[in-house]
Each structure stands twice: as C-alpha cells, then as structure tokens.
Design a protein around this motif. Structure first.
Motif, short mmCIF file in Angstrom:
data_model
loop_
_atom_site.label_atom_id
_atom_site.label_comp_id
_atom_site.label_asym_id
_atom_site.label_seq_id
_atom_site.Cartn_x
_atom_site.Cartn_y
_atom_site.Cartn_z
N ASP A 296 10.46 5.35 -0.11
CA ASP A 296 9.46 4.50 -0.74
C ASP A 296 8.19 4.57 0.11
N LEU A 297 7.12 5.05 -0.50
CA LEU A 297 5.94 5.31 0.32
C LEU A 297 5.14 4.05 0.66
N PRO B 19 7.27 3.77 4.48
CA PRO B 19 7.98 4.99 4.87
C PRO B 19 8.72 4.80 6.19
N PRO B 20 9.76 5.56 6.37
CA PRO B 20 10.52 5.40 7.61
C PRO B 20 9.67 5.85 8.81
N PRO B 21 9.88 5.18 9.93
CA PRO B 21 9.19 5.66 11.13
C PRO B 21 9.74 7.03 11.50
N GLY B 22 9.00 7.81 12.15
CA GLY B 22 9.52 9.12 12.49
C GLY B 22 9.42 10.07 11.30
N CYS B 23 10.27 11.07 11.28
CA CYS B 23 10.19 12.08 10.22
C CYS B 23 10.66 11.49 8.90
N ARG B 24 9.90 11.73 7.86
CA ARG B 24 10.22 11.11 6.58
C ARG B 24 11.41 11.75 5.90
N THR C 264 0.84 -1.18 0.00
CA THR C 264 0.00 0.00 0.00
C THR C 264 0.88 1.23 0.00
N VAL C 265 0.68 2.08 -1.02
CA VAL C 265 1.47 3.30 -1.09
C VAL C 265 0.74 4.40 -0.34
#
Lengths: 377, 318, 322
Positions: free
Chosen positions: A308-309, A312-317, A54-55
């Motif tokens: 990559d959406l 996404p990375p946890p925290g600030c993207r 899922t994007v």
C-alpha cells in the motif's frame, strides 16, 4: 514513406539551433541546450493527496533518455509507470504534487508554471494513450483531431493543417480518406494508429506510449510495434514505452527500466537485463513469462500483493515478497549501484562492493525439449 | 470425485441468506446515515409523517365552513399563527390536515406506479423477444404523451364510470381518480428503468446457471432477478413519490381535488380562485406551498442519496 | 446524417401520431358527454336522438366511424365546443395557441441558455461558491411546482412592489399611443409568466449540465486534450461542452411532457389567455370536445418536438447515426 519535410511552420521561429538525428533536423526550443542529453530525470517524486493519506506513487525515480533511444518502463499494475510518464508533462489530477528534476534538453521543467510548461506539451513530448476509443473525442472527426494541434499549437491554417493530417495518416498506414471518419467507425488497430499519427503531429522529440498495444489482439499488436519501430528509425524519434508486457519491450526497446512500487528495481540495456537479470523482481518477472517451448504445468507467479503506497514498508519495498529477503532488506532502502555493463540495480544482494554477478533466485526447473532454464547465453 | 460436501440443510441455507441480506441492509443503512443530504431528507419526511398520522392530536379536527374559528382572511397573529382562509378557517389546521391527504394520495399513486412499472419492466426485460418489443412500444407511447393533459382527459371519464359520489377506502372518488390517473401515466418511466436493470442482471452468470439446472422463468424472476433489482426499485420509489406529490398538487390546483378533503394542491386552488394572490393574502398559499416544497425536496434528497448508496457506480480513476 | 437514422425517427414519430389519433378515437367513445353517452340520457326525445345520431354518424358501424373520425381529424374538424356555443373546436384552439407558444417557447429558450451556462460553469469550477449556491437553489426550484413559483413572483413583484401589472395579456380598455407602447405593454405582462416558466426549468437543466460536465471532464479524451497543450477555454469549448450537451438535448425532449403541465398551471396563475387556461376552463365546464382537441394537439406537438430533439441529437452525436 518518409516524413514530410513541410513540417511545422512558425515553430521554426523558436529554433535557434537544431540537431541532426538520423535523416531529420530537429528544431530545438529556445531555451534548449544543444549539448545536453534529451531527457534527464532525477529523483522524481509524485505524491497523491487522498483523504486516507498520501500515496507515494513515484518515490525517487531517476533515468535518462537519449536522442533516438527507446526506453521501456515495465512493472506490475500500480507500480507507478504511468504516473512517472504523466509527471513529465504534469498531466496529473489536482491532488498530485511532483518534486525532483526533469530536464528536457537541459530545460528544467519542474520550475515552469503551467502556462510555460504547456509550450512543451505535444511539441516536444507527446503521448499515445492506452485504449484509443476513450482517448479520442467521439464527436469529432479523426482528421480534425489530428489537425487540432497543428492549428492550435503550430499556428497552421486549417487547410494546411488538414493536408498535413492526411499525410500523417498515410504515414501510419491509414488511407487519407478514412480521416473523415469518427473514432467509433474505425477498428481498434486503426484507432491506435490514428493516435500515433496525432502524437506525431508536432514533430515531438519524445513520444510516450502508455500501454499502446494492450487493448489490441496479437496480430494488430505486431503491426503497431512494427509501425513504431519504422517511425523511430525514419523520424529519429525517441520512445518511452510503458507496458507490463515484457515481450513488447524485448522487441522494440533499447533499454528498460523495471519499476516496483514506485521505485526503480533495475535498469539497463534490454539485452543485458533480460538475459542476465540481477534484481530478484526482474528475475521473477521474466520467469513468470510462459516459455512456449517448455513443458511446465503451472505458472511461476509472484505470491503476495504490491504494498500500500500510503504506508510503504521501510527498507526495500519488495522485501515482503522477495524469495531472497535478508534482515537488512526490511530496514534499509537499498542504494542504487551501477555496474560495468551499464546496468543499475537497487538491491541489497548487490552492495557497493559487489562484482555484479547475478544472484539467481530459486525457480522451478522447466521441463521439455526447448527449455533453457536460463542456462544458455 | 465423490461428493465430499455434507448434505445441505435448506433451512440453514435460508437463514444464512437472510443473515447476509440483513447485514447488507445494515451496511447500506450506515452508509446512508453518513450522507448529509439523505439524512436531512429523512428527518423532514419523518416530521411530516408525524403530521400525517395524527393531525387531530396536533391541531384538532379539520375545520369546515361551520367550524371555522376565525374571520375571513385574517393575517397571521396570536390566535392563528398562519392566518385564516377565505372561509375563516385556520391555515395551520388546514395545512396540517392537508399533509395526510397529500401523502396518502402520493403513496397510493406511487404504489400503483411502481407495482405496474416494476412488474412490466422485469417481465419485459427477462422474457425479451416480441413481448418485450410490444411492451416497450406501449411504454414509449406513454412516455411521449403529455401525461398531465392525459390525466385531465382521463379524470372525467373515470369519474363518469365510477360515479361522483363513490368512495374507496374512505377517499372520495375525485381523489381516487387522481391516484389512478397518476399511476396510469407514471408507470412508463419506472418500467424503462427497471427493464434496463433487468437486462443487465439477466446477463450475469448466476442466471445462466439457474436456467441450466432447469429453473423456470417465474422462479428465476422472483428469486434471482428481483433481489438484484430491488435496490433500484427502492431508490426509484422514493423519487416517484416526490413526483406523485407534485403531480397531485398540480392536478388539484387545476380543479380535480376535493374541497372537503383539501390536499395542499386543493388549498392552493382555493387560494387562486378566491383571488388571494391579487389581494396580497400571502398566508393563504405560503404555508401549503412551503410544505409541498419541503416534502418534495426531502424525497428528492433522500432518493438521490439512496440511489448513490444502494447503486454504487464505479468511477474510473487513473 | 445517415438517411437510415432520419427515416427511422420520422417513421417512428408518424406511427406514434397514428396511435395518438386512434387513442383519441377510443377516448371519444368513452368520454362522458361524447355523443352517444349523451344520448343515453332518458330525457332526450327520440327525434333529437335520431338527429344527433345522423349528425355524428353514430349509426354507422365502428370501423366506418373510425375512418370518418380520422378523415375528419385530418381535415381539421375536431368537433364543436360545448361551452363556446358550438364554435368549431379548431377555431377555439387557434385563438389560444399563440400566447401559449410564446410563453412556453420564450421560457424554454431562456431556461436552456441560462441553465446550461450555469450548469457548465458550476461543473467546471466544481466546489466553488457558484457551485454550492447554484446547486442548492436549483434543488429547491426543482421541488417547486411551477405555479408556486408563479404565485410567489406575483406576490412579490405585482402585489408588493407593483412593478408589473397583474395578469392577462395586455391592459384592458387602454388605447395605445403607438405600436411601441403596445409592445411595451405586452412586454410588461409577458415578463413574469415567462420568468416563472424559465425559473422552473432552469434548475433541471443546470443540475443535469453540471453532472454531465463533471462526468465528461473525467473522460480520457479530455486528458488527451490537455496533453496536447490546449488552453483550458478551448478544451471546455471544443471537447467538453459538445459531449456534455448531449444529455441536455435528451432532457429537453423528455421534459416536454412535464413542461406542458407547468405551462398550463402558470397560465392559470397569471390569467394568461392561452391553451392552459382554456384547458382548465374546459375541465370545469365539462367541455369535452375542447379537452380532447387540446389533448390531440399537445400530444402531437410533443411528438414533433421529440422528433426535432432526436434529429438535433443525431446531428450532434455521430455515434447514433450508424
């Protein structure tokens, strides 16, 4: 050139009340709340269901738009700006799902069915797409395409619709006769104007411009922007301009929304945000713009790629690419903080108790006579 | 700046190119195997290929009037699973033997078609100018002509020139004529497709670079254009094969086949002329008809799967 | 429509026809059984030879022969049929044209209408059951030679079910009570052959239309149409279909050559007295003048049909008219 007061016909039957902005009367849709703000978007989330995951293209975006205001949404390709705009009128492919709240004049759009929502398309919110060559039907005459919403959505008779289409063309600076042409017979600039004329057909409250000048050369770009500005003041339109070109926003918009990887990085009036950017991404964006008076040899680019959406990375993207990254950035999503000058930032450099002083990122100093290096005000 | 590169070893370069090319093939092969339609097509073709290569092993030699094993128009039964024809020959035997004939003719015709079409297409596309204009005019002319009727008109002429009893590579003249005639009438479509691809390859940068360093036309066509066009040629060949089998079937059906080396179309011709449809002798034509449909279907499936795999078209997405 | 476009297409068609006539002339020289070849037969007496020579104008130089040939062709003199006892080829052909045109025309029309409708619906409701089934069937039909379809239909509906009469244009030796009965009889004979041609063609049109619609629906102007708040049906009708139809028109033109082949074989299966059966008979009887005449006629017909298709395309797509 003034807008014709002939305006939409039977649509007036919808209007219970109207609102005055500039020199125009706005007929409001039946369910509208005349005291509400024009557009209030809260926690908009749009996800695309792909085979591979899922994007999360738009992940918690909020903003507002007032009557007569121009909002510029900026960001890199893929940051979700176009998706945000399309989500407003639910123009996304079938594998997209939208959540959150979209209140147009107090009317909650997300709870409307497809048929109900159609009422608001073009008549309240219209879109000027990028690349008018592809956005116009190649086998129909331009004036017929402009007249189409007048006939279909406003119930005008073909003759009246064609007449109005001619007026709209004149309004955007295209001679009426040229309306009989097909899209491929017009130049790029004229096509874009025709699209603008088409977008104005039903007297919408909001016009969304999705990269309206990107495919055009600079001279034509200037003309289009001038046109948009003139229409805005004459017709009292509200604009949402989506672009990656900050100079367009600087020239045309009142407020700007900087997006990154599906989230809002910074938002505020153009004056404040561009002069004293707070979010590191905003600063990087502005710094990446070549200064014509300066003498710098290399462009200050932002290293790395957007995330990559699907995951996404946890925290600030922005953390993986941020020059000011701290531990907390990688773990916790930064909250949105409002400041006194009307700017909203989502960055751990500006926690709850921050006083709002911008934290400047290190940049390569500019050389040359006119270089200001951000020091002048 | 002085050259810091080490001296280039042409042998190593060639090996490297091959390595990359083989890897490309392997990747394409893997992607192809993922496509259900392509694989089904491939399996069917392989099955028929087995029949074509060794028919004798499977059903014995081709039956003739004298070696017919059954009575006329026997319906399918224990001894003759597909029944017999009007001469009492076993239909299974005929159909299996027909495989080789149909496929060989199809193959030869395809070779001619693709050879002529690709060569003309590449030359026309690369050289351009008046040569291109002339070749294209001729191609368009052949595209407009109803090729089937042309084939019917050409066949007796060629037969007359060659003589009825001549044989080439063990194939009687009539069948050979079919090969020539299919080739002569089908090359135009291939030429057009290959030319279009050549034109777009020609625009690419590496061709300009090759020209800049003085490479000659022939060299560029062989070494630069051809490898980039070959994918399209392969996909096109498979589809041409399908078309050739269909055309051969039709030509044989109208009487150009050889009764002694019956292709499927020839069997159908015999079925029609012996009145089988009206008499309800369905087993005379259902087996060869089914075989034709299966083979053509298989090639079409494989061809379009190959086309998708080898020539990916980027689809624009918002 | 721009006169430039019209002019270009018509002149191109005329040039092609000229080439066809020239091509035919060359064939005339080469054809077995063409007069001078026949004359090489040692058994023919010198006198007969001289007669033929004079008759066919073979003693004149080739350019003059060419002119004579072209003039004769333009006047409608296509030679004499060998098989039909020296009847003029033109007459032989004239007798057979109508049944073929009827068969071919009706089949094409039905196939176009149904094929496009089916394809458009399949593409619109992509992935639906109609799509899968329709696509599968189309693919199989596409792989079948027309005459195979014909044979199967014959088997099923004539031999097994006796719903239709076997073969031919009309029942033999029958007196009709009224014109109405005669028409019905025609209709009963007519139905299966036309259905065969239609079935053979439908597959192609539907597959093409389907992919064309799918591609069109991905275009940006469809998004614009949706953004305008138009209803789905209107978007399909006013925006998608007019654009998606364009490749179909091209296909009709390209197909013509192949449909001719199909129609010929279908006629054979159903014993339909048209140009197709005439061709096959002429081939079997080595009646070369007739074969040549058919070739000329069909080629020109295909060129003209292509021209019409080009003009229709020009009327539909303004981009080619510039």
């Amino acid at each position: 050139m003034t807008a014709s007061t002939a305006g939409p016909g039977p649509a007036a039957a919808d209007a219970v009340t109207s609102r005055r902005v500039g020199r125009r009367e706005w007929p409001l849709p039946k369910q509208a709340d005349p005291d509400a703000r024009l557009l209030v978007v809260e926690n908009l989330r749009t996800y695309f269901a792909l085979e591979s995951g899922t994007v999360r293209a738009v992940d918690g975006v909020s903003f507002t738009l007032d009557y007569g205001e121009a909002l510029g949404i900026a960001g890199e390709s893929g940051c979700g700006k176009t998706t945000t705009a399309l989500s407003l009128v639910r123009l996304l492919p079938s594998n997209a799902s939208t959540r959150g709240s979209i209140k147009l004049m107090g009317i909650e759009l997300t709870s409307k069915s497809e048929v109900q929502l159609r009422r608001y398309r073009w008549r309240e919110i219209s879109i000027v797409f990028q690349g008018a060559m592809n956005a116009l039907n190649p086998v129909r005459r331009v004036r017929d395409q402009i007249a189409e919403p007048l006939e279909q959505r406003l119930g005008q008779k073909p003759a009246a619709a064609r007449k109005r289409a001619g007026e709209l063309l004149e309004l955007v600076g295209i001679p009426r006769r040229r309306g009989a042409a097909y899209p491929h017979e017009l130049s790029g600039g004229m096509r874009q104007r025709a699209m603008i004329a088409m977008a104005l057909a039903c007297d919408p409250a909001i016009v969304i411009g999705d990269e309206p000048t990107t495919a055009l050369d600079v001279m034509v770009q200037a003309q289009i922007l001038e046109l948009l500005e003139r229409l805005r003041s004459e017709l009292g339109l509200s604009l949402i301009l989506i672009t990656h070109d900050l100079s367009v926003i600087a020239e045309t918009c009142d407020r700007t929304l900087i997006m990154y990887a599906g989230k809002v990085a910074e938002e505020g009036s153009v004056d404040v945000v561009f002069r004293t950017p707070r979010h590191p991404y905003t600063q990087k964006l502005l710094a990446a713009f070549p200064d014509i008076q300066a003498d710098r040899r290399t462009l200050d680019v932002i290293p790395g790629q957007p995330p990559d959406l699907r995951d996404p990375p946890p925290g600030c993207r922005f953390a993986p690419r941020c020059p000011m990254v701290m531990e907390v950035c990688r773990e916790v999503v930064p909250p949105e903080i409002w400041f006194a000058d009307g700017v909203r930032v989502a960055c751990h450099l500006y926690p709850e108790d921050s006083d709002g002083t911008p934290v400047l990122i290190p940049v390569e100093p500019l050389v040359g006579a006119g270089a200001t290096n951000g020091k002048a005000t | 700046m002085t050259a810091t590169a080490t001296t280039l070893d042409p042998g190593a370069l060639r090996r490297e190119r091959w390595r990359l090319r083989v890897r490309g093939w392997r990747e394409s092969g893997a992607r192809f195997l993922h496509r259900r339609d392509g694989v089904i097509g491939l399996v069917i073709i392989l099955a028929f290929a087995v029949l074509a290569i060794a028919p004798d092993l499977l059903v014995g030699p081709l039956q003739t009037v004298t070696t017919a094993t059954g009575h006329k128009f026997e319906p399918p039964g224990a001894t003759h699973p597909f029944g017999t024809d009007n001469l009492g020959r076993d239909m299974l035997n005929l159909t299996v033997h027909g495989t080789r004939i149909s496929m060989v003719i199809g193959l030869l015709a395809t070779v001619i078609t693709v050879l002529v079409g690709a060569v003309l297409g590449i030359i026309s596309g690369y050289v351009g100018g008046s040569l291109d204009a002339v070749i294209m005019r001729v191609t368009d002319f052949f595209l407009v002509l109803p090729t089937f009727v042309l084939a019917l008109v050409l066949a007796p002429i060629i037969l007359d020139i060659v003589g009825l009893d001549a044989a080439f590579f063990g194939i009687k003249a009539t069948l050979f004529v079919i090969v020539i005639v299919i080739g002569a009438t089908s090359w135009a479509s291939t030429a057009r497709i290959i030319r279009a691809q050549t034109l777009s390859v020609k625009e690419r940068a590496f061709v300009d670079r090759a020209r800049a360093i003085g490479a000659g036309g022939g060299h560029i066509m062989r070494r630069h254009i051809l490898p980039n066009v070959v994918n399209l040629i392969v996909a096109n060949t498979v589809l041409v094969f399908a078309g050739s089998v269909l055309t051969e079937t039709t030509l044989s059906f109208v009487g150009l086949g050889d009764p002694f080396a019956p292709s499927w179309g020839q069997i159908l011709n015999a079925a029609q002329t012996s009145g089988a449809p009206g008499l309800g002798i369905w087993w005379y034509y259902v087996p060869p008809a089914t075989a034709i449909v299966l083979v053509v279907l298989a090639f079409t499936l494989m061809g379009s799967a190959l086309d998708d795999v080898l020539n990916p078209r980027l689809r624009s997405r918002r | 429509m721009g006169s430039g476009y019209l002019l270009r297409k018509v002149s191109s068609a005329i040039v092609t026809i000229v080439f066809i006539v020239l091509f035919n002339f060359v064939l005339f020289r080469l054809m077995p059984g063409s007069p001078d070849r026949l004359l090489r037969n040692p058994h023919i007496t010198e006198q007969t030879r001289a007669e033929y020579r004079a008759r066919w104008g073979l003693d004149k130089p080739i350019p003059e022969q060419l002119v004579n040939y072209v003039v004769a062709t333009a006047k409608g003199d296509l030679g004499l049929s060998v098989y039909f006892r020296n009847q003029p080829v033109v007459d032989v052909l004239a007798n057979r044209i109508l049944p073929t045109v009827v068969l071919f025309g009706a089949g094409e029309v039905v196939a176009i209408v149904l094929g496009i409708a089916l394809g458009a619906y399949s593409g619109w409701r992509r992935g639906g059951p109609v799509d899968y089934v329709g696509n599968g069937i189309s693919l199989i039909l596409y792989s079948m030679p027309y005459f195979v379809i014909g044979m199967l239909l014959l088997l099923l509906f004539v031999t097994a079910l006796h719903w239709f009469p076997p073969a031919g244009l009309q029942s033999l030796g029958v007196r009709y009570a009224s014109i109405f009965d005669e028409l019905i009889d025609y209709g009963r004979h007519f139905f299966l052959p036309v259905t065969t041609v239609a079935i053979g063609l439908i597959g192609q049109y539907s597959i093409l239309m389907r992919s064309s619609i799918i591609e069109t629906l991905g275009e940006d102007y469809i998004t614009t149409a949706r953004a305008k708040g138009l209803k789905s049906g209107r978007i399909l009708r006013d925006h998608a279909l007019p654009n998606a139809m364009l490749p179909a028109v091209t296909l009709v033109a390209i197909n013509l050559g192949y449909v001719v082949a199909g129609a010929i074989t279908v006629e054979v299966v159903f014993n339909w007295p048209g140009l197709g059966t005439l061709t096959v008979d002429a081939l079997a009887n080595r009646d070369y003048p007739v074969l040549q005449g058919i070739f000329l006629l069909l080629s020109i017909a295909v060129v003209v049909a292509n021209l019409i298709a080009d003009l229709v395309y020009g009327a539909l797509d303004p981009r080619v008219r510039t």
